[in-house]
Design a protein around this motif. Structure first.
Motif, PDB file in Angstrom:
ATOM      1  N   ASP A  71       0.851  -1.192   0.000  1.00  8.33           N
ATOM      2  CA  ASP A  71       0.000   0.000   0.000  1.00  8.33           C
ATOM      3  C   ASP A  71       0.885   1.240   0.000  1.00  8.33           C
ATOM      4  N   PHE A  72       1.754   1.358  -0.990  1.00  5.09           N
ATOM      5  CA  PHE A  72       2.723   2.461  -1.000  1.00  5.09           C
ATOM      6  C   PHE A  72       2.075   3.809  -1.245  1.00  5.09           C
ATOM      7  N   TYR A  73       0.829   3.814  -1.719  1.00  2.74           N
ATOM      8  CA  TYR A  73       0.129   5.080  -1.919  1.00  2.74           C
ATOM      9  C   TYR A  73      -0.135   5.786  -0.597  1.00  2.74           C
ATOM     10  N   VAL A  84       4.123   0.670  -9.133  1.00  4.94           N
ATOM     11  CA  VAL A  84       4.650  -0.480  -8.416  1.00  4.94           C
ATOM     12  C   VAL A  84       5.995  -0.937  -8.986  1.00  4.94           C
ATOM     13  N   GLY A  89      -2.217   0.629  -5.187  1.00  2.00           N
ATOM     14  CA  GLY A  89      -0.910   0.138  -4.796  1.00  2.00           C
ATOM     15  C   GLY A  89      -0.484  -0.976  -5.734  1.00  2.00           C
ATOM     16  N   GLY A 123       5.415   0.096   2.334  1.00  2.00           N
ATOM     17  CA  GLY A 123       3.962   0.005   2.399  1.00  2.00           C
ATOM     18  C   GLY A 123       3.404  -1.391   2.533  1.00  2.00           C
TER      19      GLY A 123
END
Length: 270
Positions: A95-97, A107, A133, A167
């Motif tokens: 969940d890097f957002y 990604v 993500g 994330g």
């Protein structure tokens, strides 16, 4: 189009059929396919292998649905850890957002950063852009049987902790997890789910286990040393539940989450 981590790697873009085949083409067990839509209840069913392949493709084509498939094969019954019959891959949901410095990346670019930080980590077999993500899949040449669940959990737990700065979702690490299918649409963002796979044969689980429980734990100790009063934690494995008097055959992911233990225990057992 997703960025390509490590340019020397060749890739193939995935559709829904290829995504299903990559994960589940090496076993014949049942697979869960799940859907949700705005304002509607969550729907899930464990289908026979042949039927699941058809349903995954058909449902992914419906742009009004969130569509997911299980990462494991099951006995023809419920989608629970107790029913797991085949473990085809290790995965990490990113969940890097949610992380400001990564939110503008895709990604593929995040994977480049991961491989730069941990160069020993094998390139994932597949990289999926989930519409906000993404997630990574390390698919084994041969799926694991359920008797190897404890070791599978150890690898999963360590990787999730190690990739937390990128994330990694701490809630998405159980063997009964479902993840979005390529070709479907993320209803939260309106973006299509896309992905590519590496053309290599995949990494044997035993090799991944050795890397993660040696270099992975070394990296984790170096970048996030545990304070004595606040040890870093991971989900309990099957062996941990047994030692605590629990019944792993009847446990749910939520119940496993209640039995936390330091990562050092995983290292000692490895």
């Amino acid at each position: 189009m997703l960025a390509l981590a490590r340019p020397e790697q060749q890739r193939l873009d995935l559709g829904a059929p290829e995504h299903f085949q990559l994960l589940h083409g090496r076993h014949q067990h049942a697979v869960a396919v799940c859907t949700s839509a705005p304002g509607q209840k969550w729907q899930e069913r464990v289908y026979s292998h042949v039927t699941a392949a058809t349903m995954a493709q058909q449902l992914a084509a419906d742009a009004s649905l969130n569509v997911y498939q299980s990462t494991a094969g099951f006995k023809l019954g419920r989608r629970t850890i107790a029913e797991v019959a085949a473990l085809p891959a290790t995965f990490v949901d990113l969940d890097f957002y949610r992380i400001p410095k990564l939110a503008s990346l895709n990604v593929g670019a995040v994977l480049d950063l991961i491989l730069e930080a941990h160069p020993w980590l094998p390139v994932p077999t597949a990289v999926i852009d989930s519409g906000r993500g993404g997630y990574l899949l390390w698919v084994y040449p041969q799926p694991l049987g359920p008797e190897r669940l404890a070791r599978w959990e150890t690898v999963e737990n360590i990787l999730v902790e190690l990739l937390a700065p990128f994330g990694a979702d701490p809630q998405a690490r159980d063997a009964a997890r479902v993840l979005r299918i390529v070709g479907s649409v993320n209803q939260k963002s309106g973006s299509p789910v896309a992905g590519w796979r590496d053309t290599g044969p995949g990494i044997p689980f035993d090799q991944l286990f050795r890397l993660v429980t040696t270099q992975g734990l070394d990296d984790l100790a170096r970048i996030a040393p545990a304070a004595p009063e606040r040890p870093r934690l991971a989900l309990a494995s099957t062996a941990d539940l047994q030692s605590l008097g629990g019944d792993p055959e009847r446990s749910t992911a939520a119940q496993r989450a209640q039995h936390l233990r330091p990562l050092q225990l995983a290292h000692d057992r490895a």
